[in-house]
Write an enzyme that holds these catalytic residues in place. Structure first.
Site, mmCIF file in Angstrom:
data_model
loop_
_atom_site.group_PDB
_atom_site.id
_atom_site.type_symbol
_atom_site.label_atom_id
_atom_site.label_comp_id
_atom_site.label_asym_id
_atom_site.label_seq_id
_atom_site.Cartn_x
_atom_site.Cartn_y
_atom_site.Cartn_z
ATOM 1 N N ARG A 19 1.503 -12.799 8.836
ATOM 2 C CA ARG A 19 0.372 -13.687 9.162
ATOM 3 C C ARG A 19 -0.174 -14.436 7.947
ATOM 4 N NH1 ARG A 19 -3.479 -9.814 12.368
ATOM 5 N NH2 ARG A 19 -2.093 -8.229 11.497
ATOM 6 N N GLU A 162 -2.170 5.269 18.276
ATOM 7 C CA GLU A 162 -2.154 3.844 17.932
ATOM 8 C C GLU A 162 -2.624 3.000 19.124
ATOM 9 O OE1 GLU A 162 -1.302 2.472 14.709
ATOM 10 O OE2 GLU A 162 -1.903 4.556 14.546
ATOM 11 N N TYR A 394 2.260 -35.015 -32.704
ATOM 12 C CA TYR A 394 3.515 -35.179 -31.966
ATOM 13 C C TYR A 394 4.146 -36.511 -32.342
ATOM 14 C CZ TYR A 394 6.570 -35.186 -27.815
ATOM 15 O OH TYR A 394 7.632 -35.200 -26.963
HETATM 16 C C1 UD1 Z 1 -1.892 1.509 10.399
HETATM 17 C C2 UD1 Z 1 -2.135 2.837 11.113
HETATM 18 C C3 UD1 Z 1 -3.376 2.705 11.986
HETATM 19 C C4 UD1 Z 1 -4.555 2.300 11.135
HETATM 20 C C5 UD1 Z 1 -4.245 1.040 10.346
HETATM 21 C C6 UD1 Z 1 -5.339 0.782 9.359
HETATM 22 C C7 UD1 Z 1 0.047 3.811 11.427
HETATM 23 C C8 UD1 Z 1 1.135 4.108 12.389
HETATM 24 N N1 UD1 Z 1 -0.990 3.174 11.899
HETATM 25 O O1 UD1 Z 1 -1.636 0.573 11.403
HETATM 26 O O2 UD1 Z 1 -3.646 3.923 12.642
HETATM 27 O O3 UD1 Z 1 -5.686 2.122 11.950
HETATM 28 O O4 UD1 Z 1 -3.022 1.191 9.611
HETATM 29 O O5 UD1 Z 1 -5.146 -0.442 8.724
HETATM 30 O O6 UD1 Z 1 0.145 4.180 10.285
HETATM 31 N N2 UD1 Z 1 3.897 -0.250 5.597
HETATM 32 C C9 UD1 Z 1 5.037 0.129 4.913
HETATM 33 N N3 UD1 Z 1 6.185 0.308 5.598
HETATM 34 C C10 UD1 Z 1 6.263 0.114 6.930
HETATM 35 C C11 UD1 Z 1 5.092 -0.270 7.630
HETATM 36 C C12 UD1 Z 1 3.935 -0.432 6.951
HETATM 37 O O7 UD1 Z 1 4.995 0.300 3.700
HETATM 38 O O8 UD1 Z 1 7.349 0.301 7.493
HETATM 39 C C13 UD1 Z 1 2.655 -0.450 4.854
HETATM 40 C C14 UD1 Z 1 2.127 -1.858 4.961
HETATM 41 O O9 UD1 Z 1 2.632 -2.660 3.913
HETATM 42 C C15 UD1 Z 1 0.635 -1.637 4.833
HETATM 43 C C16 UD1 Z 1 0.414 -0.257 5.439
HETATM 44 O O10 UD1 Z 1 1.668 0.374 5.419
HETATM 45 O O11 UD1 Z 1 0.224 -1.611 3.494
HETATM 46 C C17 UD1 Z 1 -0.135 -0.318 6.845
HETATM 47 O O12 UD1 Z 1 0.786 -1.020 7.627
HETATM 48 P P1 UD1 Z 1 0.341 -1.877 8.874
HETATM 49 O O13 UD1 Z 1 1.508 -2.484 9.501
HETATM 50 O O14 UD1 Z 1 -0.786 -2.765 8.482
HETATM 51 O O15 UD1 Z 1 -0.199 -0.690 9.817
HETATM 52 P P2 UD1 Z 1 -0.963 -0.885 11.159
HETATM 53 O O16 UD1 Z 1 0.016 -1.087 12.238
HETATM 54 O O17 UD1 Z 1 -2.042 -1.864 10.988
#
Ligand code: UD1
Ligand code: CA
Length: 489
Positions: A19, A162, A394
């Site tokens: 996004r 979730e 220069y």
């Molecule tokens: C996650 C949480 C959710 C919480 C929210 C808070 C899970 C399953 N869910 O959701 O409960 O309310 O954060 O913001 O954890 N990331 C990785 N590898 C991946 C996926 C994500 O490193 O495969 C990192 C992202 O870069 C980010 C963080 O994990 O920094 C959170 O990822 P994001 O996709 O924002 O999680 P949400 O689905 O929002």
């Protein structure tokens, strides 16, 4: 109560951040002069973990290079093709020593306002309750999108569901998962091995660890945070600017409490790594970036932008744009000055109006007051450079230096054609083009003697306003001047 250092902090930063709609990975976008990831690293380092691991995948090489620059001690952990925060955490553990024990904190690379104090508070709560896992939660008026906290009858945490997996009843829950946790390392490692991907997103959820620990009879707790800004992640550029403004508001307020006068906080921007002395005054529309350090009693602005600038006690810098410059104590700069990298102004020196400087050492008490370019120069102490001079550095191919001694007085409109040296105490006449070295104490002049071609205007420009003005002046000069009130002789 003092809590021991966590065994590790794991920062999750492998996600895509679609996004943002950007060629730059999300965690490398910056607010307050630091990347989002840089803020996450600073908070993590604030609790002095034994290990710091950062999980990368999207734009891996760019993010890894950034980490190597800002925190060479951090472990870079690569996430594989299995998706989800659980898998990311598992990959971090795999990059850390296999016998890791104690407390592991997990944070997100895109939550820039998280403070180290909050991590400390989480560590204390986690230790005090002797929990296997503690999740930081927040009560939101609109919890849409977040994981919901499922509480057991005794108030402990039963699990997290979730948004996409939640029942209608669960969606009514207002307490959400902030994405910040403390885990017992051994519990975390074992539970992650049991987490599957059978959910709405087909991902390995870190959040499933809490339910698994609970079902093993272990205590899982929530640590509720009031300051919601600290849990807010950046997903798009609207949030980036919102969090950037709030971060700045906090930084500016912190400096005001530390003894800095800020006339207009709304138009004053101070990066996270700037330091300011006591009784600094900042006028409106001033931005202080990078690792700038500002001494006590300095007056800055209005309309001033400084990046990586060091300013000594009591200096004043007005309507100036500067970077990688050093300004001595008591010096004055501006209005309308442009200080480029390598500018060093000595104590009580002056860089005045419409002056540009670059790679220029200007000694204590020396002044460059008006309309001048000083490039690639060394000027001694207590010298004065006349208005409208140019350090001609220069020749179209090479840049060369000019050296000016101490106590020099160079005339207005002097051109110093580098390489050239002007000795101590030397002068130059107005309009001099200095191509040869000037010995100490000499006056350099090379303008041709002036010739006045009398009546040139009447001859060559007859009928012009200039010719008429000249004729009128001639008529005035030829009539006798009669002092008022005195009789003519
Ligand atoms: C996650 C949480 C959710 C919480 C929210 C808070 C899970 C399953 N869910 O959701 O409960 O309310 O954060 O913001 O954890 N990331 C990785 N590898 C991946 C996926 C994500 O490193 O495969 C990192 C992202 O870069 C980010 C963080 O994990 O920094 C959170 O990822 P994001 O996709 O924002 O999680 P949400 O689905 O929002
Ligand atoms: Ca998110």
């Amino acid at each position: 109560m003092t809590t021991s250092r966590p065994a590790a902090v794991i920062v999750l930063a492998a996600g895509e951040g679609t996004r943002m709609n950007s060629a730059t990975p999300k965690v490398l976008h910056a607010i307050g002069g630091r990347t989002l990831l840089g803020h996450a690293i600073a908070a993590a380092r604030g609790v002095q973990p034994v290990h710091l691991a950062i999980v990368v995948r999207h734009e891996r090489d760019l993010v890894a290079a950034h980490i190597a620059r800002v925190d060479p001690g951090a472990v870079i952990a690569d996430q594989d093709e299995v998706k989800g925060t659980g898998r990311a955490t598992e990959c971090a553990l795999d990059a850390l020593p296999p016998d890791l024990q104690g407390t592991v904190l997990v944070t997100c690379g895109d939550v820039p306002l998280l403070a180290a104090e909050t991590l400390h508070a989480l560590l204390e709560a986690h230790a005090a309750s002797q929990s296997a896992a503690t999740v930081v939660t927040a009560l939101l008026p609109d919890p849409t999108g977040y994981g919901r906290i499922l509480r057991a009858a005794d108030g402990s945490v039963a699990g997290i569901v979730e948004q996409k997996d939640a029942t209608d009843a669960q969606l009514e829950i207002g307490e959400v998962n902030s994405g910040l946790y403390a885990f017992d390392a051994t519990v975390l490692r074992k539970a992650l091995a049991q987490v599957g991907t059978d959910n709405a997103q087909g991902e390995k959820y870190l959040t499933d660890v809490l339910g698994i620990a609970r079902r093993q009879g272990l205590l899982v707790s929530a640590h509720v945070i009031q300051d919601l800004w600290q849990t807010e992640g950046v997903n798009d550029r609207v949030q980036l600017s919102r969090l950037g403004a709030e971060l700045n508001r906090r930084i500016v307020e912190g400096w005001m409490r530390a003894g800095v006068t800020v006339i207009d906080p709304a138009t004053t921007w101070i990066d996270a790594d700037v330091t300011l002395g006591r009784d600094v005054t900042i006028h409106p529309q001033t931005q202080i970036h990078g690792a700038s350090t500002i001494g006590d009693d300095v007056v800055l602005g209005p309309d001033t932008t400084l990046t990586d600038v060091e300013i000594g006690i009591g200096a004043s810098v007005i309507r100036t744009h500067g970077s990688l410059a050093v300004i001595g104590a008591g010096a004055t700069v501006g209005p309308f000055a442009y200080l480029r990298p390598g500018t060093e102004l000595g104590a009580n020196g002056k860089i005045g109006t419409f002056v540009e400087t670059k790679n220029a050492q200007i000694g204590a008490g020396s002044k460059v007051p008006h309309l001048t370019y000083v490039g690639d120069a060394t000027i001694g102490e207590h010298s004065n450079i006349g208005a409208s001079s140019v350090f001609v550095n220069y020749d179209g191919v090479n840049k060369s230096r000019t050296t000016i001694g101490s106590h020099c007085r160079t005339g207005s409109d002097t051109m110093f054609v580098a390489p050239v040296t002007v000795g101590d105490g030397a002068y130059t006449g107005a309009g001099t083009v200095v191509r040869k070295d000037v010995p100490p104490g000499a006056l350099a002049i090379n303008v041709a003697p002036q010739r006045n071609l009398l009546d040139w205007v009447q001859d060559k420009r007859p009928g012009t306003a200039s010719a008429q003005a000249a004729a009128a002046a001639a008529a005035r000069d030829s009539s006798p001047i009669v002092p008022e009130g005195k009789p003519t002789a």
